[in-house]
Scaffold this motif. Structure first.
Motif, PDB file in Angstrom:
ATOM      1  N   GLY A  74       0.903  -0.984  -0.411  1.00  0.00           N
ATOM      2  CA  GLY A  74       0.509  -0.341  -0.019  1.00  0.00           C
ATOM      3  C   GLY A  74       1.129   1.545   0.278  1.00  0.00           C
ATOM      4  O   GLY A  74       2.540   1.517   0.319  1.00  0.00           O
ATOM      5  N   LYS A  75       0.318   2.413  -0.625  1.00  0.00           N
ATOM      6  CA  LYS A  75       1.085   3.654  -0.200  1.00  0.00           C
ATOM      7  C   LYS A  75       1.735   4.436   1.037  1.00  0.00           C
ATOM      8  O   LYS A  75       0.714   3.904   2.014  1.00  0.00           O
ATOM      9  CB  LYS A  75       0.382   4.432  -1.009  1.00  0.00           C
ATOM     10  N   GLY A  76       2.801   4.200   0.841  1.00  0.00           N
ATOM     11  CA  GLY A  76       3.106   4.884   2.164  1.00  0.00           C
ATOM     12  C   GLY A  76       4.440   4.900   2.001  1.00  0.00           C
ATOM     13  O   GLY A  76       5.356   4.736   1.375  1.00  0.00           O
ATOM     14  N   THR A  77       5.700   5.407   3.117  1.00  0.00           N
ATOM     15  CA  THR A  77       7.064   4.848   2.900  1.00  0.00           C
ATOM     16  C   THR A  77       7.524   4.220   4.250  1.00  0.00           C
ATOM     17  O   THR A  77       6.368   4.579   5.474  1.00  0.00           O
ATOM     18  CB  THR A  77       7.684   6.431   3.428  1.00  0.00           C
ATOM     19  N   THR A  78       8.255   3.338   4.408  1.00  0.00           N
ATOM     20  CA  THR A  78       8.542   2.605   5.145  1.00  0.00           C
ATOM     21  C   THR A  78      10.048   1.788   5.503  1.00  0.00           C
ATOM     22  O   THR A  78      10.973   2.122   4.991  1.00  0.00           O
ATOM     23  CB  THR A  78       7.700   0.959   5.944  1.00  0.00           C
ATOM     24  N   LYS A  79      10.487   1.627   6.700  1.00  0.00           N
ATOM     25  CA  LYS A  79      11.845   0.943   7.385  1.00  0.00           C
ATOM     26  C   LYS A  79      11.877  -0.241   6.793  1.00  0.00           C
ATOM     27  O   LYS A  79      11.268  -0.610   7.851  1.00  0.00           O
ATOM     28  CB  LYS A  79      12.379   1.838   8.335  1.00  0.00           C
TER      29      LYS A  79
END
Length: 166
Positions: A74-79
């Motif tokens: 899904g759309k987003g930024t993650t580590k």
């Protein structure tokens, strides 16, 4: 990003590469975890531990990771974090939806003097990639010239709900 550990005369470091990445929802991108050992402050050895490392993604619903392979959810930024032999390394992944592609058939639509309109079909690929709040498309009929020829364009619905018009 990496965190190093100092044991006697040896220092260890786990590095995840690339340091950042991008992937579309449903696609994958690969990361590598490399374990470095330094002795007396000097490079000694490096080992690819991508398959042996324990991997995790910090953002739920954004991406999942297994053995360095990140899948966009899904759309987003993650580590993305790898752990091996007590060492940690991380990277940042940005996930986005592929752009929807629209095909209108026929490309030219005729409207007669009484306001009747020929039927037309819009085929959308990657339609499922539009998030729920943007799931409705807004179709606009714009006059191309004074002879009743209109062009059709489609954009994300700015109102977030279905709407009809005359």
């Amino acid at each position: 990003m990496s965190v190093s550990q100092n044991t006697a005369s040896a220092t260890y470091e786990l590095v995840v590469t690339p340091s950042s990445g991008f992937v579309f929802v449903g696609d994958t991108v690969e990361f590598t975890a490399t374990y470095y050992e330094y002795r007396n402050g000097t490079y000694y050895t490096e080992t690819d531990v991508t398959s042996a490392a324990t991997w995790a993604a910090s953002g739920t619903g954004i991406a999942k990771v297994s053995k360095g392979v990140v899948t966009g959810l899904g759309k987003g930024t993650t580590k993305i974090t790898a752990k091996y032999n007590g060492e940690y390394g991380s990277s940042i992944v940005t996930v986005d939806y592929p752009a929807p592609s629209l095909q209108v058939d026929p490309e030219t639509i005729f409207i007669d003097a009484s306001g009747g309109i020929d039927s037309f079909v819009v085929v959308a690929s990657n339609y499922a990639s539009i998030s729920a709040s943007q799931s409705d498309l807004w179709f606009t009929l714009s006059p191309k010239n004074g002879e009743g020829i209109y062009t059709v364009s489609a954009d994300e619905n700015p109102y977030g709900s279905q709407r009809t018009g005359s």
